[in-house]
Design an enzyme around this catalytic site. Structure first.
Site, short mmCIF file in Angstrom:
data_model
loop_
_atom_site.label_atom_id
_atom_site.label_comp_id
_atom_site.label_asym_id
_atom_site.label_seq_id
_atom_site.Cartn_x
_atom_site.Cartn_y
_atom_site.Cartn_z
N PRO A 1 1.70 -14.49 36.25
CA PRO A 1 2.68 -14.44 37.34
C PRO A 1 2.06 -14.83 38.67
CG PRO A 1 2.09 -12.23 36.61
CD PRO A 1 1.49 -13.17 35.64
N THR B 1 3.34 -15.24 42.71
CA THR B 1 4.35 -15.21 43.76
C THR B 1 4.28 -16.51 44.55
OG1 THR B 1 4.24 -12.81 43.92
CG2 THR B 1 5.13 -13.99 45.82
N GLN C 1 8.83 -11.44 34.93
CA GLN C 1 8.07 -10.26 35.34
C GLN C 1 8.95 -9.43 36.26
OE1 GLN C 1 4.93 -9.89 38.37
NE2 GLN C 1 3.54 -9.40 36.68
N HIS D 1 5.92 -5.17 35.62
CA HIS D 1 4.77 -5.22 36.52
C HIS D 1 4.28 -3.79 36.76
CE1 HIS D 1 1.90 -6.52 39.34
NE2 HIS D 1 2.62 -7.37 40.05
N ASN E 1 -1.59 -3.88 40.25
CA ASN E 1 -1.80 -4.39 41.61
C ASN E 1 -1.28 -3.49 42.72
OD1 ASN E 1 -2.74 -6.49 40.10
ND2 ASN E 1 -1.32 -8.03 40.87
N TYR F 1 1.50 -1.66 42.84
CA TYR F 1 2.95 -1.54 42.99
C TYR F 1 3.44 -0.23 42.37
CZ TYR F 1 2.54 -6.27 44.74
OH TYR F 1 2.19 -7.34 45.51
N GLY G 1 -3.78 -18.05 36.19
CA GLY G 1 -2.82 -18.05 37.28
C GLY G 1 -2.98 -19.24 38.19
N ARG G 2 -3.90 -19.14 39.15
CA ARG G 2 -4.03 -20.16 40.18
C ARG G 2 -4.32 -21.55 39.63
NH1 ARG G 2 -8.57 -17.38 43.04
NH2 ARG G 2 -8.52 -16.13 41.14
N TYR H 1 2.80 -19.98 49.66
CA TYR H 1 4.01 -19.23 49.95
C TYR H 1 4.95 -19.97 50.90
CZ TYR H 1 0.74 -15.65 48.29
OH TYR H 1 -0.19 -14.95 47.56
#
Length: 357
Positions: free
Chosen positions: A23, A25, A98, A168, A171, A173, A311-312, A339
């Site tokens: 995932p 963002t 997610q 999720h 991290n 949350y 991810g990245r 973003y």
């Protein structure tokens, strides 16, 4: 031993390879958290992943405090996700949503109300101007409502055409805020002992399973080290039994985001817990963060992992699986556009064949 490019069964989901898209963002939804047309292209381009796990997708207004992140609590959001999932499926891919409640990390200027958490705490921030507020400690009614929101979001995900959901739980949350002893200061059945701090996570997973089935349910955890102010004095005491509880529930897979001392997006000296979690979690285990292809294959060879989430690397390499298979060079992403709201740095990274043309 399996390779990264062998198929795998993740509960009810058959993945064509063991390279998952983690995932990420990206902030391309509307101000009302409705997915946009460029998100269709973005996810279609990355359908070569064995399984795409979408960016964090809010379960409720109170739970989504990130500007322009998508949601799954309104009909408009559900309808706008349908072209995304259809595009991925038409390209031969699989995709799960997610589902995300940010807890105390939901910014009041975004949600328009006081955020909710396990306890009345305020998250730290890396700049002097802290956008977070002290959260409201969840009442038992708040806990039940939040659990309903996860289950409703999971139901909406299937309505939108997703193959399943990932909860999720990582991290820092909301679920992580219940799990960790520096954010969970409760003295009731949801606080104190590790088993009590696991309770909220377990009940959320049970609610989602009741809604869509265990084989379409997964979760992400981040067991080692501090993230966004959430930390634990003895992470093994809570995350190993949490993994055992998840195994007993029969979920499709568990993903772990694990930091290392030399991490490029968060680092810690707290040892990784994946070896201990592997002993108690016998279902598919996916590991994530800072993997090279060689390291990824080594953890598959040892049996520590069943798949690896990147991810990245997927940001600038929409055809990451093909590049890994061919040993081709990887393109670098532009962090300034992670973003931003438009197509730049989002859908304009070329695939290999485009580069060669």
């Amino acid at each position: 031993m399996p390779s990264l490019f062998d198929s795998i069964q993740l509960g009810d989901i058959h993945a064509a390879n063991r390279v998952l898209m983690a995932p990420l963002t990206r902030g391309r939804a509307t101000d009302d958290h409705v997915p946009t047309d460029i998100m269709v292209d973005y996810y279609r381009q990355r359908a070569g992943a064995g399984l795409i796990i979408t960016e964090g997708t809010g379960v409720s207004r109170q739970g989504l405090g990130w500007p322009n992140a998508p949601g799954l609590w309104t009909d408009a959001q559900v309808e706008a996700w349908k072209p995304v999932t259809a595009a991925v499926h038409e390209a031969g891919g699989k995709i799960v949503a997610q589902i995300w409640h940010m807890g105390r990390l939901a910014r009041p200027d975004v949600i328009g109300m006081t955020p909710l958490s396990s306890s009345a705490t305020r998250a730290p921030y890396h700049k002097p101007e802290n956008p977070y507020a002290e959260a409201q400690a969840a009442t038992l009614d708040d806990i039940r409502r939040a659990q309903d929101e996860y289950a409703d979001a999971a139901t909406n995900a299937l309505r939108a055409g997703f193959d399943g959901v990932q909860i999720h739980g990582a991290n820092g949350y909301l679920i992580d805020q219940f799990l960790r002893d520096n954010t969970n200061l409760r003295d009731d059945d949801y606080g104190g002992s590790p088993q009590n701090r696991i309770r909220f996570m377990r009940e959320v997973v049970e609610r989602v399973i009741d809604a869509i089935g265990a084989g379409r349910t997964s979760i992400r955890l981040s067991p080692n080290g501090e993230t966004q102010g959430a930390d634990d004095s003895d992470p093994a005491s809570v995350f190993v039994p949490a993994a055992a509880a998840l195994d007993a529930l029969g979920i499709g897979f568990l993903e772990l985001r694990e930091q290392a001392p030399d991490g490029t997006f968060g680092s810690t000296d707290v040892p990784k817990l994946s070896p201990q979690i592997r002993e108690v979690f016998k279902r598919p285990l996916i590991l994530n963060q800072d993997y090279t292809p060689a390291q990824a294959q080594a953890d598959l060879d040892s049996g520590l992992a069943d798949g690896i989430a990147f991810g990245r690397k997927f940001i600038a390499n929409p055809d990451l699986v093909d590049r890994l298979r061919q040993g081709a060079p990887l393109a670098d992403d532009d962090q300034a556009t992670w973003y931003s709201k438009g197509p730049e740095g989002y859908i304009d990274y070329p695939a290999l064949e485009t580069e060669a043309a």
